[in-house]
Design a protein around this motif. Structure first.
Motif, PDB file in Angstrom:
ATOM      1  N   ALA A 272       9.254   8.820  -0.795  1.00 38.81           N
ATOM      2  CA  ALA A 272       8.559   7.454  -1.016  1.00 38.81           C
ATOM      3  C   ALA A 272       6.944   8.023  -1.325  1.00 38.81           C
ATOM      4  O   ALA A 272       6.600   9.163  -0.957  1.00 38.81           O
ATOM      5  CB  ALA A 272       8.603   6.761   0.482  1.00 38.81           C
ATOM      6  N   SER A 273       6.347   7.141  -2.218  1.00 37.07           N
ATOM      7  CA  SER A 273       4.947   7.613  -2.577  1.00 37.07           C
ATOM      8  C   SER A 273       3.845   7.068  -1.522  1.00 37.07           C
ATOM      9  O   SER A 273       2.751   7.182  -1.793  1.00 37.07           O
ATOM     10  CB  SER A 273       4.754   7.004  -3.856  1.00 37.07           C
ATOM     11  OG  SER A 273       4.694   5.475  -3.841  1.00 37.07           O
ATOM     12  N   GLY A 274       4.223   6.296  -0.784  1.00 38.19           N
ATOM     13  CA  GLY A 274       3.182   5.666   0.239  1.00 38.19           C
ATOM     14  C   GLY A 274       3.615   4.464   1.079  1.00 38.19           C
ATOM     15  O   GLY A 274       4.944   4.149   1.018  1.00 38.19           O
ATOM     16  N   TYR A 275       2.928   3.830   1.531  1.00 35.86           N
ATOM     17  CA  TYR A 275       2.983   2.514   2.339  1.00 35.86           C
ATOM     18  C   TYR A 275       2.383   1.324   1.930  1.00 35.86           C
ATOM     19  O   TYR A 275       1.037   1.410   1.768  1.00 35.86           O
ATOM     20  CB  TYR A 275       3.092   2.746   3.873  1.00 35.86           C
ATOM     21  CG  TYR A 275       4.277   3.336   4.437  1.00 35.86           C
ATOM     22  CD1 TYR A 275       5.156   2.566   5.302  1.00 35.86           C
ATOM     23  CD2 TYR A 275       4.601   4.680   4.282  1.00 35.86           C
ATOM     24  CE1 TYR A 275       6.557   2.811   5.818  1.00 35.86           C
ATOM     25  CE2 TYR A 275       5.739   5.150   4.819  1.00 35.86           C
ATOM     26  CZ  TYR A 275       6.647   4.328   5.758  1.00 35.86           C
ATOM     27  OH  TYR A 275       7.879   4.864   6.316  1.00 35.86           O
ATOM     28  N   ASP A 276       2.826   0.323   2.070  1.00 37.54           N
ATOM     29  CA  ASP A 276       2.167  -1.123   1.770  1.00 37.54           C
ATOM     30  C   ASP A 276       1.909  -1.754   3.255  1.00 37.54           C
ATOM     31  O   ASP A 276       3.016  -1.903   3.940  1.00 37.54           O
ATOM     32  CB  ASP A 276       3.114  -2.085   1.134  1.00 37.54           C
ATOM     33  CG  ASP A 276       2.329  -3.415   0.749  1.00 37.54           C
ATOM     34  OD1 ASP A 276       1.412  -3.791   1.497  1.00 37.54           O
ATOM     35  OD2 ASP A 276       2.572  -4.127  -0.058  1.00 37.54           O
ATOM     36  N   LEU A 277       0.651  -1.447   3.668  1.00 36.56           N
ATOM     37  CA  LEU A 277       0.324  -1.944   5.034  1.00 36.56           C
ATOM     38  C   LEU A 277       0.566  -3.374   5.326  1.00 36.56           C
ATOM     39  O   LEU A 277       0.932  -3.898   6.425  1.00 36.56           O
ATOM     40  CB  LEU A 277      -0.920  -1.415   5.702  1.00 36.56           C
ATOM     41  CG  LEU A 277      -1.013   0.110   5.686  1.00 36.56           C
ATOM     42  CD1 LEU A 277      -2.517   0.386   6.063  1.00 36.56           C
ATOM     43  CD2 LEU A 277      -0.140   0.750   6.745  1.00 36.56           C
ATOM     44  N   LYS A 278       0.469  -4.206   4.389  1.00 35.24           N
ATOM     45  CA  LYS A 278       0.963  -5.600   4.477  1.00 35.24           C
ATOM     46  C   LYS A 278       2.317  -5.865   5.061  1.00 35.24           C
ATOM     47  O   LYS A 278       2.519  -6.736   5.672  1.00 35.24           O
ATOM     48  CB  LYS A 278       0.151  -6.440   3.195  1.00 35.24           C
ATOM     49  CG  LYS A 278      -1.294  -6.408   3.024  1.00 35.24           C
ATOM     50  CD  LYS A 278      -1.545  -7.115   1.833  1.00 35.24           C
ATOM     51  CE  LYS A 278      -3.030  -7.236   1.414  1.00 35.24           C
ATOM     52  NZ  LYS A 278      -3.556  -7.707   0.156  1.00 35.24           N
ATOM     53  N   THR A 279       3.128  -5.132   4.054  1.00 31.26           N
ATOM     54  CA  THR A 279       4.476  -5.529   4.374  1.00 31.26           C
ATOM     55  C   THR A 279       5.111  -4.497   5.624  1.00 31.26           C
ATOM     56  O   THR A 279       6.083  -4.714   6.242  1.00 31.26           O
ATOM     57  CB  THR A 279       5.308  -5.325   3.284  1.00 31.26           C
ATOM     58  OG1 THR A 279       5.154  -4.133   2.846  1.00 31.26           O
ATOM     59  CG2 THR A 279       4.728  -6.484   2.333  1.00 31.26           C
ATOM     60  N   GLY A 280       4.266  -3.386   5.716  1.00 29.25           N
ATOM     61  CA  GLY A 280       4.787  -2.419   6.554  1.00 29.25           C
ATOM     62  C   GLY A 280       5.906  -1.310   6.015  1.00 29.25           C
ATOM     63  O   GLY A 280       6.482  -0.713   6.697  1.00 29.25           O
ATOM     64  N   ARG A 281       6.189  -1.710   4.686  1.00 25.25           N
ATOM     65  CA  ARG A 281       7.228  -0.832   4.135  1.00 25.25           C
ATOM     66  C   ARG A 281       6.812   0.112   3.161  1.00 25.25           C
ATOM     67  O   ARG A 281       5.715   0.157   2.597  1.00 25.25           O
ATOM     68  CB  ARG A 281       8.141  -2.037   3.278  1.00 25.25           C
ATOM     69  CG  ARG A 281       8.784  -2.959   4.219  1.00 25.25           C
ATOM     70  CD  ARG A 281       9.790  -3.818   3.522  1.00 25.25           C
ATOM     71  NE  ARG A 281      10.916  -3.192   2.902  1.00 25.25           N
ATOM     72  CZ  ARG A 281      11.984  -3.047   3.599  1.00 25.25           C
ATOM     73  NH1 ARG A 281      12.187  -3.524   4.771  1.00 25.25           N
ATOM     74  NH2 ARG A 281      13.078  -2.330   2.783  1.00 25.25           N
ATOM     75  N   PRO A 282       7.673   1.108   3.057  1.00 22.77           N
ATOM     76  CA  PRO A 282       7.477   2.428   2.190  1.00 22.77           C
ATOM     77  C   PRO A 282       7.526   1.941   0.721  1.00 22.77           C
ATOM     78  O   PRO A 282       8.611   0.841   0.500  1.00 22.77           O
ATOM     79  CB  PRO A 282       8.418   3.258   2.727  1.00 22.77           C
ATOM     80  CG  PRO A 282       9.529   2.775   3.158  1.00 22.77           C
ATOM     81  CD  PRO A 282       8.997   1.461   3.879  1.00 22.77           C
ATOM     82  N   ARG A 283       6.783   2.595  -0.093  1.00 23.72           N
ATOM     83  CA  ARG A 283       7.200   2.500  -1.567  1.00 23.72           C
ATOM     84  C   ARG A 283       8.152   3.582  -2.008  1.00 23.72           C
ATOM     85  O   ARG A 283       7.882   4.782  -2.151  1.00 23.72           O
ATOM     86  CB  ARG A 283       5.857   2.500  -2.341  1.00 23.72           C
ATOM     87  CG  ARG A 283       4.990   1.406  -2.016  1.00 23.72           C
ATOM     88  CD  ARG A 283       3.896   1.499  -3.100  1.00 23.72           C
ATOM     89  NE  ARG A 283       2.769   2.639  -2.731  1.00 23.72           N
ATOM     90  CZ  ARG A 283       1.788   2.567  -1.697  1.00 23.72           C
ATOM     91  NH1 ARG A 283       1.622   1.466  -1.184  1.00 23.72           N
ATOM     92  NH2 ARG A 283       1.032   3.542  -1.580  1.00 23.72           N
TER      93      ARG A 283
ATOM     94  N   ALA B 286      -2.093   2.216  10.337  1.00 25.01           N
ATOM     95  CA  ALA B 286      -2.228   3.420   9.268  1.00 25.01           C
ATOM     96  C   ALA B 286      -0.971   4.212   8.942  1.00 25.01           C
ATOM     97  O   ALA B 286      -0.065   4.352   9.966  1.00 25.01           O
ATOM     98  CB  ALA B 286      -3.297   4.370   9.889  1.00 25.01           C
ATOM     99  N   ALA B 287      -0.667   4.752   7.923  1.00 26.54           N
ATOM    100  CA  ALA B 287       0.366   5.300   7.627  1.00 26.54           C
ATOM    101  C   ALA B 287       0.191   6.217   6.364  1.00 26.54           C
ATOM    102  O   ALA B 287       0.027   5.994   5.302  1.00 26.54           O
ATOM    103  CB  ALA B 287       1.556   4.560   6.963  1.00 26.54           C
ATOM    104  N   ASN B 288      -0.427   7.500   6.739  1.00 22.63           N
ATOM    105  CA  ASN B 288      -0.785   8.522   5.900  1.00 22.63           C
ATOM    106  C   ASN B 288       0.164   9.567   5.941  1.00 22.63           C
ATOM    107  O   ASN B 288       0.738  10.276   6.749  1.00 22.63           O
ATOM    108  CB  ASN B 288      -2.056   9.091   6.267  1.00 22.63           C
ATOM    109  CG  ASN B 288      -3.190   7.970   6.381  1.00 22.63           C
ATOM    110  OD1 ASN B 288      -3.598   7.800   5.344  1.00 22.63           O
ATOM    111  ND2 ASN B 288      -3.898   7.816   7.373  1.00 22.63           N
ATOM    112  N   ALA B 289       0.527  10.083   4.549  1.00 23.55           N
ATOM    113  CA  ALA B 289       1.313  11.402   4.432  1.00 23.55           C
ATOM    114  C   ALA B 289       0.768  12.619   4.830  1.00 23.55           C
ATOM    115  O   ALA B 289      -0.426  13.013   4.530  1.00 23.55           O
ATOM    116  CB  ALA B 289       1.553  11.308   2.786  1.00 23.55           C
ATOM    117  N   LEU B 290       1.528  13.479   5.647  1.00 18.82           N
ATOM    118  CA  LEU B 290       1.002  14.838   5.777  1.00 18.82           C
ATOM    119  C   LEU B 290       1.449  15.956   4.969  1.00 18.82           C
ATOM    120  O   LEU B 290       0.864  16.880   4.913  1.00 18.82           O
ATOM    121  CB  LEU B 290       1.429  14.887   7.546  1.00 18.82           C
ATOM    122  CG  LEU B 290       1.004  14.094   8.371  1.00 18.82           C
ATOM    123  CD1 LEU B 290       1.691  14.513  10.027  1.00 18.82           C
ATOM    124  CD2 LEU B 290      -0.434  14.176   8.532  1.00 18.82           C
TER     125      LEU B 290
END
Length: 728
Positions: free
Chosen positions: A364-375, A354-358
């Motif tokens: 970055a606008s969020g994360y792609d959990l499949k790649t683990g990389r930020p957008r 999980a990777a959620n903005a606080l």
């Protein structure tokens, strides 16, 4: 400089995720065995004598004067009725945990020239206690093992590989089997990060893991992990400056996996365009690296901020626990670094679950959990192409202040800062390395001050900044600072309460009885209902609190303890709502129990007096000399001397005649090194010192003129009015 700190530095929701069950580290009991309470660093206690029903009777038990006046960030350790804690620059205190009686104390023989490279106060975050030893890192880079009964030095080890560079220690050592592991601070200076493991028995080095590669022209890398990392750096990187990546906090040991997890710091210089001109991820900056305990070899890594350019360290405290995700119980790391996201990371694989903005995030606008990389959103964050307002700012959405994990409620409690900063390069081209000095290559103006600071910017810069879309964020909400209760898998907030200002965020303690404790800069220790956030008790201590409280039990009595003292990043900029501003910053350890009394508060500081008149300028002082002195001051002095009247470091615009007379002896010869002021003759010439002195005299005249006008008008000589003078 204005009321904020202006310094030249620079979880996607998962469907079907169950709540937590039993933790691998289930919280502390009678003892509080690590600064984080238990092996998982959960800052959670199983003790239940102090409850929401009776916390209203919590009061003063005892206090201990730490004898210093700087930032206090350590959480004490209590074992078998003895409390061990650290303080300024690596001092150690052993106390009877029931009475506060001193058993012994230790003050390291500090090399102030090495300690000069501390960006963020002379802080220390705790000790490790094991095998009859108390282990602490001193600010100047020495690791000490002290006899737990006497405080005598059992061994000491020099952790610094190159003493021509700006390495320090501010973090707590981590015990891992028969080893103790420590990292260093200094990424803003001219350092190359690493962690080192030492044998607890005798202090001999067992292994060292470097977090960034060295210049390939200098020969083979130290490990295959660095061979792999080198491919993510430009061969023409600024290897001379070091690259950064210091591991100044966040080291945790998983005994079941025999693995160490290390949070790695930011890049240096900040901008990737300067640090690694052709880009790249720049491993292992802003990453968590999992290391084999016995060998120090890399098992896996997860980079939270690829190509960091914004001081987004991953050195914020980690919590090791277990969560049920997609029907499977997994060992995980809960981690909220500076970059604005809250992560749940699988401890076995290093994959983000999980990777959620606080907070607001413009990089970055969020994360792609499949790649683990930020957008990534480079248009909004590439300040090397023009000034940018970047969210979150360099202080981070989270920082060193520990959060707490309640396994029964499935909630992560922590202080969260939603704030940005304007960031822009300070130089063009490739400036030479400045030894043991700031090499960030960037300047910051925090968003609480940005609207007011706009008129002071050059017109082209001001126009460019006002056109940035993030100015809407700045005008709508320059910042928010809060204590939050958060579901780590969804990132959703259960409850939130505001704190006093953007600097007002401290560590947190949670208990099985349903309480959350935290301190505030205004001097209050607050106890809240863990389920609702409602304040149940607030105790005014008269001392600013940043450190995380802790709790323990001796002979059937449960106590709550916390260290007091303002400091850390931006430490000289004392906010006027803080207890440190009203009462001074004398450091204390304060302990509470049910049925206790009122906390003895320090005497209030006297009203400010008008600054004295400085001696006249030396013959031949010109505007050019004063301008040169101003430049040198902000390059070398402003990080400690804010030039505010209630600063924790002396306000250099208020010097008396005797100090003016010995100015060169102080600056160039170290006349006040025992008071924490090192000598600067390796950086400043006699002419440089004279220029700085001339600039300070000019500031003192302006300060005095303004204060006299305020006094005639019947207005208070407050820090808000006076801080504006620092921009003259």
């Amino acid at each position: 400089m204005r009321r904020g700190w202006i310094a030249a530095l620079a979880l996607i929701g998962l469907a079907g995720c169950a709540r937590t069950g039993t933790d691998t580290a289930a919280g502390a009991g009678d003892d509080w065995s690590t600064p984080g309470g238990d092996a998982g660093k959960t800052h959670f206690s199983r003790l239940g004598e102090i409850t929401p029903a009776n916390v209203g009777t919590l009061g003063f038990a005892w206090a201990y004067d730490l004898g210093t006046g700087r930032g206090q960030e350590a959480t004490p350790v209590v074992i078998d009725g003895v409390m061990y804690t650290s303080g300024q620059a690596g001092r150690v205190y052993a106390l009877d945990a029931a009475s506060g009686r001193e058993l012994w104390s230790f003050t390291p023989d500090l090399d102030m020239q090495a300690a000069r490279a501390a960006c963020c106060d002379m802080v220390n975050r705790g000790v490790a206690v094991t095998a009859g030893k108390v282990i602490v890192g001193a600010l100047d880079g020495w690791l000490y093992a002290l006899d737990a009964k006497t405080g005598k030095v059992a061994w000491k080890a020099d952790t610094i590989t190159d003493r021509t560079r700006g390495y320090t220690i501010t973090g707590a050592p981590e015990v891992a089997g028969d080893l103790v592991v420590i990292g260093n601070a200094g990424a803003e200076y001219d350092t190359r990060g690493y962690v080192t493991a030492y044998r607890i028995a005798d202090g001999k080095a067992a292994w060292r893991f470097f977090t960034v590669p060295h210049d390939p022209k200098q020969g083979p890398q130290e490990s295959p992990a660095l061979d792999a990392a080198l491919k993510t750096w430009d061969p023409a990187s600024r290897w001379d400056i070091g690259g950064g990546g210091t591991a100044w906090d966040a080291i945790a040991y998983d005994a079941a996996a025999d693995t160490l997890y290390v949070g790695v710091g930011n890049g240096g210089p900040y901008s990737i365009a300067e640090r690694s001109p052709k880009g790249g991820d720049n491993l292992y900056l802003s990453s968590i690296v999992a290391l084999d305990r016995k060998s120090g070899r890399l098992k896996w890594h997860y980079q939270e901020t690829p190509g960091d350019s914004w001081d987004y360290t991953a050195t914020q405290p980690m919590i090791l626990t277990e969560l049920t995700v997609d029907g499977r119980r997994r060992p995980v790391i809960i981690h909220a670094p500076k970059n604005g996201f809250l992560y749940v990371i699988d401890r076995e694989t290093g994959k983000p679950l999980a990777a959620n903005a606080l907070v607001r995030t413009s990089w970055a606008s969020g994360y792609d959990l499949k790649t683990g990389r930020p957008r990534l959103t480079p248009a909004g964050s590439a300040y090397w192409q023009g000034p940018k307002i970047v969210f979150p700012g360099s202080p981070g959405a989270r920082n060193w202040m520990p959060g707490a994990w309640d396994p029964a409620r499935g909630l992560y409690f922590a202080s969260v800062l939603d704030m940005g900063n304007l960031i822009f390069p300070t130089v063009s081209g490739a400036p030479p390395r400045r030894a043991k000095a700031l090499n960030t290559g960037a300047a910051l103006i925090f968003t609480p001050d940005l609207v007011e600071a706009l008129p002071t910017l050059p017109p082209p810069v001001r126009a460019a900044v006002e056109a940035l879309p993030e100015m809407k964020w700045v005008r709508e909400k320059p910042y928010s600072a809060e204590i939050r209760a958060i579901d780590p898998l969804t990132g959703k907030t259960r409850w939130t309460v505001p704190t006093g200002g953007w600097q007002d965020r401290g560590g947190v303690l949670a208990t099985a009885s349903g309480l959350v404790f935290h301190g505030m800069l205004d001097g209050r220790l607050v106890a809240r209902d863990a389920g609702t956030g409602r304040a149940l008790k607030a105790i005014d201590t008269g001392s600013s609190i940043m450190a995380a409280p802790m709790t323990y039990r001796v002979k059937g009595v449960q106590y709550v303890a916390v260290a007091t003292g303002f400091g850390g990043g931006g430490w000289p900029y004392v906010p006027d709502y803080s207890a440190a501003y009203r009462y001074g910053n004398a450091n204390r350890l304060i302990v509470f129990k049910l049925g206790g009394g009122a906390v003895p508060k320090p005497a209030p500081l006297p009203p400010l007096e008008v600054a004295p008149a400085p001696p006249p300028q030396a013959a031949g002082t010109t505007p050019a000399v004063i301008a040169h002195g101003q430049q040198l001051f902000f390059q070398n002095c402003a990080i400690c001397h804010s030039n505010q009247p209630r600063s924790t470091a002396p306000d250099l615009r208020r010097l008396d005649g005797a100090v003016h007379a010995m100015f060169d002896r102080i600056v160039l010869e170290g006349a006040l090194k025992d008071a924490g002021m090192p000598r600067w003759d390796d950086v400043l010439t006699k002419a440089d010192a004279a220029a700085v002195h001339a600039y300070l005299k000019e500031m003192q005249v302006k300060t005095r003129t303004r204060e006299l006008a305020l006094k005639r008008a019947g207005k208070p000589l407050d820090s808000r009015s006076l801080a504006i003078l620092s921009n003259y």
